[in-house]
Design an enzyme around this catalytic site. Structure first.
Site, short mmCIF file in Angstrom:
data_model
loop_
_atom_site.label_atom_id
_atom_site.label_comp_id
_atom_site.label_asym_id
_atom_site.label_seq_id
_atom_site.Cartn_x
_atom_site.Cartn_y
_atom_site.Cartn_z
CB SER A 151 -0.84 0.09 1.23
OG SER A 151 -1.58 1.18 1.36
CE LYS A 176 -2.87 -2.81 -0.18
NZ LYS A 176 -4.00 -2.48 -1.23
CG HIS A 236 -4.95 -0.55 3.89
ND1 HIS A 236 -5.10 -0.35 2.75
CD2 HIS A 236 -3.94 0.21 4.63
CE1 HIS A 236 -4.40 0.86 2.34
NE2 HIS A 236 -3.72 1.29 3.53
CG ASN A 237 -7.26 -1.60 -0.23
OD1 ASN A 237 -6.00 -1.48 0.54
ND2 ASN A 237 -7.10 -1.76 -1.58
#
Length: 484
Positions: free
Chosen positions: A130, A185, A188-189
């Protein structure tokens, strides 16, 4: 230059090109390959000229250029391209070699691929990367998971190229087995979707309710970025608000209001539904993008449906101060829900996630990096078995102190016909989470009435189920109980 490369990378698009430049700048020799071979030549003759890169015109040449155990990283489009490259690489690699997927793959695919590649005698890593173009070049946040035996071989490189915080602590550490890295991840997004939606709602309120132009808002966001909202997304919003088009007007107002998405926010929301976690804020953020995409329909509706027109009569600065606290409160809820999802997934998939470590990985390099994440790490350092962020003393106090301002903002927005789906969803979750009793007792009665689905009683032990013949016409047969 070394005769053999330390690592190889397939895919010289924006992220791949910048990441290999980052690797090379840290002293590593990198083999590079792209399916369109001209990209390799253009890179070696441009940004990579004179640097420690080994270009390859074929996969065979590429694999042969990497020292063993070979570390082959792919930054290609998620989905079939990843599977295709795995199949092309397997005959060229040897036992103990490592295939790394650095794209935005869906975590179930990474679980499947890890098992498959390991069955061939190789190791597999699925890592979230990221930070966008700038992060890839200067230091991204990296979230690797997969074959644990692969981590010692890539740890030095990954941690060298990743962002650093707290005097040199890398924003990269081993997350867990099989799909754990790509799952983290994905979350996170999802949080990124939520953060962006909250900021967009603040922008919309200042514009439509307070009548502030982008340049005035620039000053507000600039001030907010000096306090508890200090973050990358507030920082770039500050810059966006100040950017002038050729005629001197704010460029942001000339951008069509239809938002795109690549699917990771949707994956997060769908996974939350699958695991039974109330990820309401991120869900609303995904749906808000879907609604924005219905531009033509919204334009048509705006001409025939009459609603409340904004008519603000309060104190402007007081509302701006309230708005800052509302954003902070909603942001806490977003992370609380995201962490709740990770905790449930860890149980479901047998992962041993380091929640404080994840916050540290997100503190630098990534899109959601912010001062706020340090407080999350402290929360889990203080109590590694913390069940929900809202039960941590710091966050409990923070949302309690924010709630009056938060309620005023949401109430004012609703009374003036301005949509704030993320801010209200977060507040509703806060009120629901702190409620000892919710109206689901009536819901269970309704389900039992029409479908004999049974219910539990407050005056009986949990796990005992009852059915009532509500009308006197039904039978005593009850449906089996199960959870979706």
């Amino acid at each position: 230059m070394k005769e053999k490369a330390d690592i190889g990378l397939i895919g010289l698009a924006v992220m791949g090109e910048n990441l290999v430049l980052n690797m090379e700048s840290k002293g590593y020799t990198v083999a590079v390959y792209n399916r369109t071979v001209a990209k390799v030549d253009n890179f070696l003759g441009g940004r990579g000229k004179g640097k420690n890169f080994i270009g390859a015109g074929s996969l065979e040449e590429f694999v042969a250029a990497i020292e063993r155990p070979r570390k082959v990283m792919m930054l290609v489009k998620a989905g079939k391209p990843v599977d295709d490259f795995i199949e092309l690489l397997l005959p060229l690699l040897e036992p103990g070699d490592i295939i790394i997927d650095g794209g935005n793959s869906h975590f179930p695919d990474t679980i499947r691929r890890t098992k498959y590649v390991e069955s061939k005698g190789l190791l597999y890593i699925g890592t979230g990367v990221s930070g966008g173009e700038e992060g890839a070049l200067k230091g991204p946040s990296m979230m690797p998971g997969g074959s644990a035996a692969a981590w010692p071989h890539v740890k030095e490189i990954f941690q060298a190229v990743s962002a650093k915080v707290d005097g040199g602590v890398p924003c990269c550490d081993w997350v867990g087995e099989n799909g754990a890295g790509h799952f983290v991840k994905m979350v996170h997004n999802g949080i990124e979707y939520g953060d962006m939606q909250i900021i967009n709602e603040a922008y919309h309120l200042m514009k439509e309710l307070l009548g502030m132009d982008a340049f005035e808002q620039h000053e507000v966001f600039k001030q907010w970025n000096k306090g508890v909202l200090d973050s990358y997304l507030i920082e770039i919003t500050t810059d966006i608000m100040a950017y002038r088009d050729e005629d001197g007007s704010p460029l942001v107002e000339k951008i069509l209001d239809t938002a795109g998405q690549k699917g990771t926010g949707k994956w997060t929301a769908v996974t939350a539904l699958d695991l039974g976690i109330p990820l309401t804020l991120i869900g609303e953020s995904v749906f808000s993008r879907c609604l924005s995409a219905q531009k033509d329909l919204r334009v048509k509706a705006s001409k025939v449906i009459t609603g409340k027109k904004a008519d603000f009569t309060g104190k402007k600065q007081q509302f701006i101060d309230d708005l800052e606290k509302a954003i902070y409160g909603a942001k806490i809820i977003s992370y609380a829900q995201g962490y709740d999802l990770m905790m449930e997934a860890a149980k479901e998939y047998g992962w041993n996630l380091n929640y404080g470590g994840i916050a540290l990985m997100w503190r630098g390099g990534c899109i959601i990096r912010s001062r706020f994440l340090g407080d999350i790490k402290k929360a889990f350092d203080n109590d590694p078995s913390l069940e929900n962020l809202l039960l941590d003393p710091f966050f409990k106090q923070a949302v309690e102190e924010a709630q009056e301002s938060w309620r005023r903002v949401c109430a004012t927005a609703l009374l003036n016909g301005i949509p704030v789906p993320a801010l209200t969803a977060a507040l509703n979750y806060f009120d629901g989470f702190r409620s000892e009793r919710l109206p689901a007792n009536l819901l269970q009665a309704q389900r039992d009435y029409f479908g004999a689905h049974q219910y539990e009683r407050v005056d009986k032990p949990r796990g005992q189920f009852f059915h009532t013949n509500w009308t006197g016409h039904g039978g005593d047969t009850a449906s089996t109980t199960y959870d979706v």
